[in-house]
Motif scaffolding. Structure first.
Motif, PDB file in Angstrom:
ATOM      1  N   MET A 158       0.837  -1.139   0.166  1.00  0.00           N
ATOM      2  CA  MET A 158      -0.046   0.166   0.092  1.00  0.00           C
ATOM      3  C   MET A 158       1.053   1.092  -0.047  1.00  0.00           C
ATOM      4  SD  MET A 158      -3.340   0.519   0.027  1.00  0.00           S
ATOM      5  CE  MET A 158      -3.675   2.267  -0.665  1.00  0.00           C
ATOM      6  N   TYR A 159       1.783   1.261   0.710  1.00  0.00           N
ATOM      7  CA  TYR A 159       2.937   2.438   0.647  1.00  0.00           C
ATOM      8  C   TYR A 159       3.414   2.412  -0.647  1.00  0.00           C
ATOM      9  CZ  TYR A 159       2.651   4.043   5.648  1.00  0.00           C
ATOM     10  OH  TYR A 159       2.071   4.448   6.692  1.00  0.00           O
ATOM     11  N   ARG A 160       4.079   1.509  -1.224  1.00  0.00           N
ATOM     12  CA  ARG A 160       4.872   1.527  -2.450  1.00  0.00           C
ATOM     13  C   ARG A 160       3.654   2.110  -3.492  1.00  0.00           C
ATOM     14  NH1 ARG A 160       5.207  -0.643  -7.332  1.00  0.00           N
ATOM     15  NH2 ARG A 160       3.389  -2.280  -6.978  1.00  0.00           N
ATOM     16  N   LEU A 161       2.445   1.650  -3.513  1.00  0.00           N
ATOM     17  CA  LEU A 161       1.540   2.283  -4.431  1.00  0.00           C
ATOM     18  C   LEU A 161       1.157   3.925  -4.184  1.00  0.00           C
ATOM     19  CD1 LEU A 161      -0.585  -0.607  -5.106  1.00  0.00           C
ATOM     20  CD2 LEU A 161       0.752   0.301  -6.588  1.00  0.00           C
ATOM     21  N   CYS A 203     -10.855   7.026  -1.183  1.00  0.00           N
ATOM     22  CA  CYS A 203     -11.593   5.749  -2.059  1.00  0.00           C
ATOM     23  C   CYS A 203     -12.339   4.840  -0.827  1.00  0.00           C
ATOM     24  CB  CYS A 203     -10.765   4.934  -2.960  1.00  0.00           C
ATOM     25  SG  CYS A 203      -9.382   3.863  -1.906  1.00  0.00           S
ATOM     26  N   GLY A 204     -12.959   4.108  -1.081  1.00  0.00           N
ATOM     27  CA  GLY A 204     -13.956   3.542  -0.302  1.00  0.00           C
ATOM     28  C   GLY A 204     -14.581   2.200  -0.843  1.00  0.00           C
ATOM     29  N   PHE A 209      -3.262  -0.773  -8.292  1.00  0.00           N
ATOM     30  CA  PHE A 209      -3.846   0.279  -7.228  1.00  0.00           C
ATOM     31  C   PHE A 209      -5.035   0.081  -6.721  1.00  0.00           C
ATOM     32  CE2 PHE A 209      -5.366   3.818  -5.150  1.00  0.00           C
ATOM     33  CZ  PHE A 209      -4.360   4.571  -4.462  1.00  0.00           C
ATOM     34  N   GLN A 210      -5.889  -0.261  -7.702  1.00  0.00           N
ATOM     35  CA  GLN A 210      -7.729  -0.358  -7.048  1.00  0.00           C
ATOM     36  C   GLN A 210      -7.720  -2.016  -6.380  1.00  0.00           C
ATOM     37  OE1 GLN A 210     -10.521  -0.291 -10.045  1.00  0.00           O
ATOM     38  NE2 GLN A 210     -12.100  -1.288  -8.931  1.00  0.00           N
ATOM     39  N   LEU A 220     -12.910   6.536  -8.177  1.00  0.00           N
ATOM     40  CA  LEU A 220     -12.007   7.044  -9.180  1.00  0.00           C
ATOM     41  C   LEU A 220     -10.734   6.509  -8.972  1.00  0.00           C
ATOM     42  CD1 LEU A 220     -13.203  11.005  -9.118  1.00  0.00           C
ATOM     43  CD2 LEU A 220     -14.087   8.959 -10.679  1.00  0.00           C
ATOM     44  N   MET A 221     -10.118   5.784  -9.736  1.00  0.00           N
ATOM     45  CA  MET A 221      -8.891   5.040  -9.564  1.00  0.00           C
ATOM     46  C   MET A 221      -7.975   5.425 -10.949  1.00  0.00           C
ATOM     47  SD  MET A 221      -8.880   3.351  -6.880  1.00  0.00           S
ATOM     48  CE  MET A 221      -9.718   2.518  -5.564  1.00  0.00           C
ATOM     49  N   PRO A 222      -6.734   5.369 -10.362  1.00  0.00           N
ATOM     50  CA  PRO A 222      -5.563   5.924 -11.475  1.00  0.00           C
ATOM     51  C   PRO A 222      -5.293   4.828 -12.422  1.00  0.00           C
ATOM     52  CG  PRO A 222      -4.566   5.112  -9.306  1.00  0.00           C
ATOM     53  CD  PRO A 222      -6.062   5.306  -9.033  1.00  0.00           C
TER      54      PRO A 222
END
Length: 329
Positions: free
Chosen positions: A65-68, A117-118, A140-141, A132-134
């Protein structure tokens, strides 16, 4: 010599043991939930913040999670801004540029970037809807959703501990959290150089709006918590822990027995600071009022009932410039 630090921003560099560290393994596995609940209750009553260890979330998931998170904030501004939170309507998810959110607008501009996000929902309503995702970070998602699910489960366990600490059934709050408002946030705090004043810091002094916050912070530090004497106390990173704090809803629910604690972030480390907070509230329509064990003839209810969603939306209107002309829900 020129003063490079506003005296209003001073904090005491204290040992992290001043904010208690609670081993929650006996709450997670059910071996001794009451013992852990008592420790949580003491921390909520005296500090409003506590660290948790043996929390059950695998370190590789946190690391990923930190990497992304770092990869997201390194994207070009134009790419991030295509995901701007204003494009999500009442769902209030997406990218929040520098200065777009200010939690203490009367005193401070927040020097940070965020992404929210959620849980994904097709239907759009306040705090709910699609994320909304990159698109340029294909992992990431999936990672964000896995992390959200893991911390949601942890948060529900901690909330069960809070219920026990109040002499309530462990599942007491579940009826008000069938579809809770949750926000999974990632944050980037650039380092502040030169003279630092209260008018612009990482995030201004505030209490959290909801029920519970479960925060992962990197090794850089910068979080400060205001104690009952009004002093700002540093809350340093502690390896292998999350730092947890209660929000405004808990203060109402406990009739001020537990209080929502002011905190802020000031990053003068010279390094970029990243953190990953998870926020959980009640259901949008859940009624918030003091629980029976916190009210008596000698201590009548201090709060009139309100709904969770109305309270949270009002706080968002106070923080986001693009909502200033939006009527409260």
């Amino acid at each position: 010599m020129t003063e490079l630090f506003d005296s209003r921003l001073a904090s005491k560099q204290t040992a992290f043991t001043e904010i208690p560290i609670i081993d929650i393994s006996s709450l997670l596995n059910g071996e001794n939930p009451l013992q852990v609940a008592r420790q949580i209750g003491d921390a909520c009553e005296q500090v409003g913040f506590f660290y948790i260890k043996n929390h059950g979330i695998e370190q590789p998931l946190i690391d990923e999670m930190y990497r992304l998170t770092k990869s997201f904030f390194k994207l070009p501004y134009e790419e991030k801004n295509r995901l701007n939170i204003v494009n999500s309507g009442p769902t209030l998810r997406g990218y929040i540029p520098m200065y777009a959110e200010n939690v203490d607008p009367a005193n401070t501009r927040d020097f940070k970037e965020c992404f929210d996000c959620g849980a994904h929902y097709e239907e759009v309503s306040p705090f709910f809807g699609p994320n909304l995702m990159p698109s340029t970070l294909p992992q990431f998602q999936a990672v964000a959703e896995t992390y959200h699910s893991a911390v949601l489960s942890l948060a529900r366990t901690l909330i069960g501990g809070i219920a026990l600490s109040l002499d309530l059934p462990q599942n007491y709050f579940e009826q008000r959290q069938r579809k809770p408002i949750t926000i999974q946030r990632i944050l980037s705090y650039p380092p502040q150089m030169g003279k630092v004043t209260q008018e612009e810091i990482g995030i201004g002094a505030h209490t959290d709006y909801g029920f519970l916050t479960v925060l992962s912070q990197d090794a850089v530090g910068g979080l400060q918590v205001r104690n009952r004497a009004g002093d700002w106390v540093t809350a340093p990173p502690v390896e292998g822990t999350f730092i947890v704090n209660i929000g405004d809803l808990v203060q109402t629910l406990t009739n001020d027995r537990y209080t929502s604690t002011m905190h802020r972030v000031i990053n003068t480390s010279g390094l970029e600071r990243y953190s990953i907070p998870f926020f959980i509230d009640l259901d949008f329509d859940a009624v918030v009022e003091p629980v029976p064990t916190c009210v008596s003839e000698a201590l009548p209810a201090k709060y009139a009932a309100y709904t969770c969603g109305q309270h949270k939306f009002k706080r968002f209107v106070d923080s986001y410039a693009h909502l200033q002309d939006v009527a409260a829900v």
